[in-house]
Design a protein around this motif. Structure first.
Motif, PDB file in Angstrom:
ATOM      1  N   VAL A   1       0.848  -1.190   0.000  1.00 22.98           N
ATOM      2  CA  VAL A   1       0.000   0.000   0.000  1.00 22.98           C
ATOM      3  C   VAL A   1       0.888   1.247   0.000  1.00 22.98           C
ATOM      4  O   VAL A   1       0.630   2.238  -0.697  1.00 22.98           O
ATOM      5  N   LEU A   2       1.962   1.209   0.778  1.00 20.46           N
ATOM      6  CA  LEU A   2       2.894   2.335   0.857  1.00 20.46           C
ATOM      7  C   LEU A   2       3.583   2.554  -0.487  1.00 20.46           C
ATOM      8  O   LEU A   2       3.728   3.683  -0.970  1.00 20.46           O
ATOM      9  N   SER A   3       3.974   1.457  -1.144  1.00 18.46           N
ATOM     10  CA  SER A   3       4.638   1.551  -2.442  1.00 18.46           C
ATOM     11  C   SER A   3       3.696   2.144  -3.483  1.00 18.46           C
ATOM     12  O   SER A   3       4.091   2.995  -4.295  1.00 18.46           O
ATOM     13  N   ASP A   4       2.420   1.722  -3.470  1.00 18.19           N
ATOM     14  CA  ASP A   4       1.451   2.251  -4.430  1.00 18.19           C
ATOM     15  C   ASP A   4       1.231   3.758  -4.220  1.00 18.19           C
ATOM     16  O   ASP A   4       1.081   4.517  -5.193  1.00 18.19           O
ATOM     17  N   ALA A   5       1.196   4.171  -2.947  1.00 21.02           N
ATOM     18  CA  ALA A   5       0.980   5.597  -2.656  1.00 21.02           C
ATOM     19  C   ALA A   5       2.153   6.438  -3.171  1.00 21.02           C
ATOM     20  O   ALA A   5       1.968   7.523  -3.748  1.00 21.02           O
ATOM     21  N   LEU A   6       3.367   5.965  -2.993  1.00 20.18           N
ATOM     22  CA  LEU A   6       4.533   6.678  -3.493  1.00 20.18           C
ATOM     23  C   LEU A   6       4.495   6.796  -5.017  1.00 20.18           C
ATOM     24  O   LEU A   6       4.770   7.862  -5.590  1.00 20.18           O
ATOM     25  N   ALA A   7       4.130   5.696  -5.681  1.00 20.73           N
ATOM     26  CA  ALA A   7       4.095   5.702  -7.135  1.00 20.73           C
ATOM     27  C   ALA A   7       3.037   6.665  -7.653  1.00 20.73           C
ATOM     28  O   ALA A   7       3.249   7.382  -8.648  1.00 20.73           O
ATOM     29  N   GLU A   8       1.894   6.686  -6.976  1.00 18.90           N
ATOM     30  CA  GLU A   8       0.815   7.566  -7.416  1.00 18.90           C
ATOM     31  C   GLU A   8       1.179   9.036  -7.236  1.00 18.90           C
ATOM     32  O   GLU A   8       0.874   9.892  -8.080  1.00 18.90           O
ATOM     33  N   GLY A   9       1.859   9.364  -6.119  1.00 18.91           N
ATOM     34  CA  GLY A   9       2.198  10.759  -5.848  1.00 18.91           C
ATOM     35  C   GLY A   9       3.367  11.275  -6.651  1.00 18.91           C
ATOM     36  O   GLY A   9       3.464  12.479  -6.923  1.00 18.91           O
ATOM     37  N   ALA A  10       4.272  10.407  -7.091  1.00 15.90           N
ATOM     38  CA  ALA A  10       5.491  10.859  -7.765  1.00 15.90           C
ATOM     39  C   ALA A  10       5.227  11.391  -9.162  1.00 15.90           C
ATOM     40  O   ALA A  10       6.017  12.202  -9.677  1.00 15.90           O
TER      41      ALA A  10
ATOM     42  N   ASP B   1       4.511  11.400 -13.461  1.00 13.81           N
ATOM     43  CA  ASP B   1       4.988  10.751 -14.685  1.00 13.81           C
ATOM     44  C   ASP B   1       6.493  10.602 -14.738  1.00 13.81           C
ATOM     45  O   ASP B   1       7.019   9.809 -15.523  1.00 13.81           O
ATOM     46  N   LEU B   2       7.225  11.360 -13.943  1.00 11.00           N
ATOM     47  CA  LEU B   2       8.677  11.253 -13.991  1.00 11.00           C
ATOM     48  C   LEU B   2       9.200   9.980 -13.320  1.00 11.00           C
ATOM     49  O   LEU B   2      10.346   9.578 -13.534  1.00 11.00           O
ATOM     50  N   LEU B   3       8.351   9.328 -12.508  1.00  8.54           N
ATOM     51  CA  LEU B   3       8.805   8.140 -11.776  1.00  8.54           C
ATOM     52  C   LEU B   3       8.993   6.972 -12.733  1.00  8.54           C
ATOM     53  O   LEU B   3       8.103   6.632 -13.518  1.00  8.54           O
ATOM     54  N   GLU B   4      10.142   6.326 -12.684  1.00  7.07           N
ATOM     55  CA  GLU B   4      10.442   5.162 -13.510  1.00  7.07           C
ATOM     56  C   GLU B   4      10.292   3.866 -12.722  1.00  7.07           C
ATOM     57  O   GLU B   4       9.957   2.821 -13.278  1.00  7.07           O
ATOM     58  N   GLY B   5      10.548   3.901 -11.404  1.00  5.81           N
ATOM     59  CA  GLY B   5      10.421   2.671 -10.621  1.00  5.81           C
ATOM     60  C   GLY B   5      10.556   2.935  -9.141  1.00  5.81           C
ATOM     61  O   GLY B   5      11.165   3.913  -8.715  1.00  5.81           O
ATOM     62  N   VAL B   6       9.933   2.007  -8.348  1.00  6.69           N
ATOM     63  CA  VAL B   6      10.017   2.058  -6.892  1.00  6.69           C
ATOM     64  C   VAL B   6      10.564   0.724  -6.423  1.00  6.69           C
ATOM     65  O   VAL B   6      10.026  -0.330  -6.796  1.00  6.69           O
ATOM     66  N   ARG B   7      11.636   0.749  -5.604  1.00  6.71           N
ATOM     67  CA  ARG B   7      12.230  -0.505  -5.118  1.00  6.71           C
ATOM     68  C   ARG B   7      12.402  -0.445  -3.611  1.00  6.71           C
ATOM     69  O   ARG B   7      13.004   0.488  -3.074  1.00  6.71           O
ATOM     70  N   LEU B   8      11.836  -1.433  -2.932  1.00  7.25           N
ATOM     71  CA  LEU B   8      12.019  -1.556  -1.491  1.00  7.25           C
ATOM     72  C   LEU B   8      13.415  -2.103  -1.214  1.00  7.25           C
ATOM     73  O   LEU B   8      13.812  -3.109  -1.805  1.00  7.25           O
ATOM     74  N   PHE B   9      14.142  -1.478  -0.288  1.00  5.79           N
ATOM     75  CA  PHE B   9      15.459  -2.040   0.030  1.00  5.79           C
ATOM     76  C   PHE B   9      15.712  -2.210   1.518  1.00  5.79           C
ATOM     77  O   PHE B   9      16.734  -2.776   1.910  1.00  5.79           O
ATOM     78  N   ASP B  10      14.754  -1.780   2.395  1.00  5.30           N
ATOM     79  CA  ASP B  10      15.002  -1.994   3.823  1.00  5.30           C
ATOM     80  C   ASP B  10      13.710  -1.846   4.605  1.00  5.30           C
ATOM     81  O   ASP B  10      12.875  -0.977   4.291  1.00  5.30           O
ATOM     82  N   VAL B  11      13.552  -2.712   5.624  1.00  5.70           N
ATOM     83  CA  VAL B  11      12.474  -2.594   6.613  1.00  5.70           C
ATOM     84  C   VAL B  11      13.123  -2.733   7.980  1.00  5.70           C
ATOM     85  O   VAL B  11      13.822  -3.726   8.243  1.00  5.70           O
TER      86      VAL B  11
ATOM     87  N   ALA C   1      11.382  17.725  -6.038  1.00  8.16           N
ATOM     88  CA  ALA C   1       9.962  18.034  -5.993  1.00  8.16           C
ATOM     89  C   ALA C   1       9.116  16.776  -6.200  1.00  8.16           C
ATOM     90  O   ALA C   1       8.087  16.568  -5.538  1.00  8.16           O
ATOM     91  N   ALA C   2       9.553  15.928  -7.116  1.00  7.34           N
ATOM     92  CA  ALA C   2       8.818  14.683  -7.358  1.00  7.34           C
ATOM     93  C   ALA C   2       8.878  13.778  -6.127  1.00  7.34           C
ATOM     94  O   ALA C   2       7.899  13.127  -5.760  1.00  7.34           O
ATOM     95  N   ARG C   3      10.047  13.755  -5.471  1.00  7.19           N
ATOM     96  CA  ARG C   3      10.190  12.958  -4.246  1.00  7.19           C
ATOM     97  C   ARG C   3       9.262  13.487  -3.171  1.00  7.19           C
ATOM     98  O   ARG C   3       8.567  12.718  -2.488  1.00  7.19           O
ATOM     99  N   ASP C   4       9.220  14.815  -3.002  1.00  8.15           N
ATOM    100  CA  ASP C   4       8.362  15.397  -1.965  1.00  8.15           C
ATOM    101  C   ASP C   4       6.884  15.096  -2.239  1.00  8.15           C
ATOM    102  O   ASP C   4       6.102  14.826  -1.331  1.00  8.15           O
ATOM    103  N   ALA C   5       6.504  15.132  -3.521  1.00  9.71           N
ATOM    104  CA  ALA C   5       5.113  14.833  -3.868  1.00  9.71           C
ATOM    105  C   ALA C   5       4.776  13.376  -3.536  1.00  9.71           C
ATOM    106  O   ALA C   5       3.670  13.062  -3.071  1.00  9.71           O
ATOM    107  N   ALA C   6       5.744  12.475  -3.764  1.00  6.80           N
ATOM    108  CA  ALA C   6       5.522  11.073  -3.440  1.00  6.80           C
ATOM    109  C   ALA C   6       5.354  10.888  -1.940  1.00  6.80           C
ATOM    110  O   ALA C   6       4.465  10.167  -1.473  1.00  6.80           O
ATOM    111  N   VAL C   7       6.200  11.549  -1.143  1.00  2.00           N
ATOM    112  CA  VAL C   7       6.104  11.432   0.310  1.00  2.00           C
ATOM    113  C   VAL C   7       4.775  12.005   0.796  1.00  2.00           C
ATOM    114  O   VAL C   7       4.111  11.443   1.687  1.00  2.00           O
ATOM    115  N   ALA C   8       4.356  13.125   0.212  1.00  4.54           N
ATOM    116  CA  ALA C   8       3.103  13.749   0.632  1.00  4.54           C
ATOM    117  C   ALA C   8       1.921  12.819   0.387  1.00  4.54           C
ATOM    118  O   ALA C   8       1.005  12.698   1.208  1.00  4.54           O
ATOM    119  N   ALA C   9       1.934  12.142  -0.752  1.00  4.32           N
ATOM    120  CA  ALA C   9       0.845  11.202  -1.064  1.00  4.32           C
ATOM    121  C   ALA C   9       0.849  10.034  -0.087  1.00  4.32           C
ATOM    122  O   ALA C   9      -0.211   9.587   0.377  1.00  4.32           O
TER     123      ALA C   9
END
Length: 828
Positions: free
Chosen positions: A755-764, A766-776, A809-817
């Motif tokens: 759910v967190l990954s989907d929210a980041l992708a939606e907020g980032a 058209d410039l977003l190319e990919g989201v990769r989890l690397f740590d929990v 700016a794209a990163r901040d938009a992803a975090v905000a979403a």
């Protein structure tokens, strides 16, 4: 059905040059499959001759009685002197005519005969038993031939018929007439265009009075009953050698004269018979349905509980036979039976078939009745039997007999004369259909385009024009139907077929083995899945005639079959197992009964709709089950056990093969463990649709099916996956560099990472190319009940190099979403 050639030639004037293999080929091409041609006595070599015992000297001093015999074998031994043979059998005397095999001969099975010294005497040959000669199974002693059979020294191979070609025909259920010499002879005569000598054409005189009283209680159970009797029968009269030989060649064991005669007539005419000891019958013979709770001890010494659906033949004391299946022990022919009553009847074939299966009692009689016997041959068969009993057993045939008949009206079939040619795709000459149908025994009326055909009584399987067309085509020759190449262009596999093959290759490439299971389950399987009483998967299609009474339902899920396959593999010592199965499940539509469609025309729109409404829905699914190690250990590392994550990954791999994204959520769904079950969703036209479930199985389900602990499984609806596919678009490949931004978010432990990954992708954007989890991370630094989740975000533009400000700016938009949707906080 085993068919000796010499017996068949008695009824068919076959050309002398037609061999058994020639005939086998013709019959097979005409629809009677000849499995083998057995050449009996092929390994037999003479000299094997008739001999007369001249002198017997009893030898003493041995553990068993031994006889030294002098046997007259004529000139067969080259000297004319008596042959000296040592023999241990006791069932012959001086003066008897026997079969002697001389040195140099070879008996069936490669047993070579020579002269040797035994028990202190020279034995030059052997006196043979029926078993040693291959005549029939008999270990009671040597064969003693009747007087007049032949002179000593004559070749016994030809006289005894020791060499014989026998056709072994695999008779299909629709060709019951071929379970008789008469039926095979008729087809043979038609194929070769020669005369048939019908063994059923027996002169039967009118009865001179009332025979044994008999009644058919219900015409739906039987429409014909014949009782013919003989008196003064010698129960010790032997079955003649020729009859024993033919019975053995046909696969029937000789028993006694009365029984052998009924079996012989059954093989000859196709009509099962039963011989009763009339003195044991009490009163009127009645054909009726069995009564509730009625019991009968059959000839195999088993006491059976009868069903009201069974047809029985009864007297005033109760049931004496399961009609068409097996007789009762109380009225069995014995060594004191001198008055014999032969019963011949025509029973309803479906009742016989059900009774045979219900009692697990398949007999030669039931095999014929359930396939359909001639409804008009009963009187001829009974007459043939009593005449043989009189001829061979010294009996007198009673001129009075019983013949109860309630014949059904003859069936007529209307058929276009050109119909067989239309079915075969061949232009048969005019008159072809009439010629073959008349040869078959049908009455054909009408000329020109339309024929009215009345099938013969011995072909109850002929019910519609297509049955008649099959007969015409097979006698014209299936091999004469031309092979025509399809004119339409080949289009290869459909998109659905290619996709299903891709699914199979994907799972095979990831280490899974495909299995196939029967689509039948039982209530016990559904209970083992821990399904609730109101679970839709308990709503199943029930089979009217299941192969196994414990599995009468069509499956609504693939899991029971997979679980049984896994348990079987584990029980055989394979502990690291990954299986998959692709197949249909059957979900009832409750649309009423399907109509019976006509074969004379195509179905109309309404009929097709009714059929579709009655058929169950049949979605295609793939099931996966895993146990043991997913990765084996070795020098490269310790290996890894399969877990719920592997089952989910198998589902992801299937979705990826279709180019579909899979959304995973925690769920509760039997038979999976409530805390380790995932629901799998896809997007179909923007709408979220459930595609299946995956995870670790519930311990109670594991115990019910005998599976290893922590077994994982998945089940995916392939139709849903296929519907979620969208047209493939080639990606745009940018030549500009990528900008990577890492982000770590602190969220409640209950928030799924997906759910967190989907929210980041939606907020980032058209410039977003990919989201990769690397740590929990969980621990003191984020506080109890929270977790830190770190992602790498890749940004790229297709027309320029991104500036640091644009990527930030794209990163901040992803975090905000992500913050708005999940309450996530950026970790400092």
């Amino acid at each position: 059905m085993r068919v000796p050639m010499t017996w068949l030639r008695e009824y068919v004037d076959l050309p002398a040059d037609v061999t058994a293999r020639d005939l086998a080929g013709r019959l097979t091409l005409a629809g009677l499959e000849v499995e083998t041609v057995d050449t009996l006595g092929a390994d037999l070599k003479g000299p094997l001759v008739l001999g007369r015992v001249l002198e017997i000297e009893e030898l003493t001093g041995f553990k068993k009685p031994i006889r030294f015999c002098r046997v007259d074998v004529g000139e067969a031994n080259g000297t004319g002197e008596p042959q000296e043979i040592v023999c241990g059998a006791r069932n012959f005397s001086e003066g008897d005519l026997i079969v002697a095999v001389l040195p140099g001969a070879v008996l069936p099975g490669g047993f070579e005969i020579g002269a040797r010294k035994t028990y202190g005497r020279m034995s030059a040959g052997m006196i043979c038993s029926a078993t040693e000669l291959g005549l029939w199974e008999d270990h009671s002693g040597i064969v003693v031939l009747p007087e007049g059979f032949g002179e000593p020294g004559r070749d016994a191979i030809a006289l005894l018929g020791l060499r014989e070609d026998v056709l072994d025909i695999a008779v299909t259920p629709d060709r019951g007439y071929a379970l008789s010499m008469r039926g095979v002879a008729r087809d043979t005569a038609t194929l070769y265009g020669v005369d048939l000598h019908d063994p059923a054409e027996i002169a039967v005189a009118e009865p001179a009075g009332e025979g044994h009283p008999a009644v058919i209680a219900d015409p739906a159970l039987a429409d014909r009953l014949v009782l013919r009797g003989v008196t003064g029968f010698d129960p010790e009269a032997p079955t003649p050698l020729w009859m024993k030989r033919r019975l053995h060649q046909s696969g029937v064991r000789p028993v006694s004269l009365a029984v052998d005669v009924t079996n012989y007539v059954m093989l000859e005419l196709g009509q099962p018979l039963h011989a009763w000891d009339r003195e044991r019958l009490r009163g009127t013979v009645t054909v009726r349905a069995a009564e509730t709770g009625e019991k009968l001890e059959t000839l195999d010494h088993v006491r059976r509980s009868l069903d009201p659906d069974d047809i029985v033949i009864a007297d005033e004391a109760g049931a004496q036979a399961i009609a068409g299946v097996m007789g009762g022990l109380d009225t069995e022919i014995g060594l004191s039976s001198t008055d014999v009553l032969v019963e011949s009847a025509h029973f309803d074939q479906m009742h016989i078939a059900r009774a045979s299966r219900r009692h697990q009692l398949s007999s030669e009689a039931s095999r014929r009745f359930e396939r359909g016997v001639d409804s008009a041959v009963q009187l001829a068969a009974a007459t043939r039997a009593v005449e043989l009993l009189a001829e061979l057993g010294g009996a007198s045939v009673e001129s009075a007999y019983t013949h109860v008949t309630r014949p059904a009206p003859a069936r007529t079939i209307t058929m276009r004369a050109s119909h067989p040619g239309s079915v075969a795709g061949v232009d048969y000459p005019e008159g072809t259909a009439e010629k073959h149908l008349r040869a078959l025994g049908c009455t054909v009326e009408g000329e020109g385009a339309t024929l009215t055909v009345t099938p013969p009584t011995w072909r109850p399987d002929l019910e519609d024009p297509n049955d008649l067309a099959e007969e015409v085509i097979r006698f014209e020759g299936y091999e004469n139907i031309p092979a025509v190449r399809l004119s339409g262009p080949g289009r290869g596999l459909s998109d659905s077929q290619r996709l299903r093959r891709a699914f199979g290759r994907t799972l095979a490439d990831t280490g899974h083995t495909e299995v196939l299971s029967y689509p039948f389950v039982g209530e016990r399987d559904l209970d083992g899945l821990q399904l609730g009483a109101d679970d839709p998967r308990r709503d199943s299609v029930r089979l009217a005639n299941p192969l196994n009474d414990e599995e009468p339902l069509l499956r609504t899920t693939l899991l029971p079959g997979l679980f049984k396959n896994l348990a079987r593999n584990v029980s055989r010592g394979f502990h690291d197992v990954a299986l998959f199965e692709t197949g249909l499940v059957y979900l009832p539509s409750h649309g009423g009964d399907a109509p019976i469609l006509s074969v004379e025309r195509g179905p109309d729109t309404e009929e097709i709709a009714r059929v579709d409404a009655a058929l169950p829905r049949q979605p295609r699914r793939t099931g996966v089950v895993l146990a043991g190690r997913a990765e084996r250990g070795g020098w490269w590392g310790p290996g890894r056990e399969a877990t719920w994550a592997d089952a989910i990954q198998a589902a992801r791999d299937l979705a990826r093969a279709a180019g579909v994204g899979l959304e995973v959520e925690a769920a509760e769904y039997a038979p999976w463990h409530p805390g380790r079950c995932a629901a799998l969703y896809v997007r179909v036209h923007g709408e979220r649709v459930l595609a299946g479930h995956a995870g670790e199985l519930h311990p109670r389900a594991i115990q019910a099916f005998g599976l290893p602990a922590r077994t994982a499984a998945a089940e995916i609806d392939l139709d849903v996956i296929e519907n979620a596919r969208t047209p493939v678009r080639a990606p745009e490949v940018s030549t500009y560099p990528v900008a990577t931004q890492d982000v770590a978010l602190v969220v409640d432990e209950s928030v799924p990472v997906g759910v967190l990954s989907d929210a980041l992708a939606e907020g980032a954007g058209d410039l977003l190319e990919g989201v990769r989890l690397f740590d929990v991370y969980t621990g003191d630094q984020v506080g109890e009940g929270y977790k830190s989740v770190a992602f790498a975000l890749r940004f790229r533009a297709s027309d320029r190099t991104l500036t640091a400000e644009e990527a930030g700016a794209a990163r901040d938009a992803a975090v905000a979403a992500a913050t708005e949707r999940t309450g996530a906080v950026l970790r400092g």
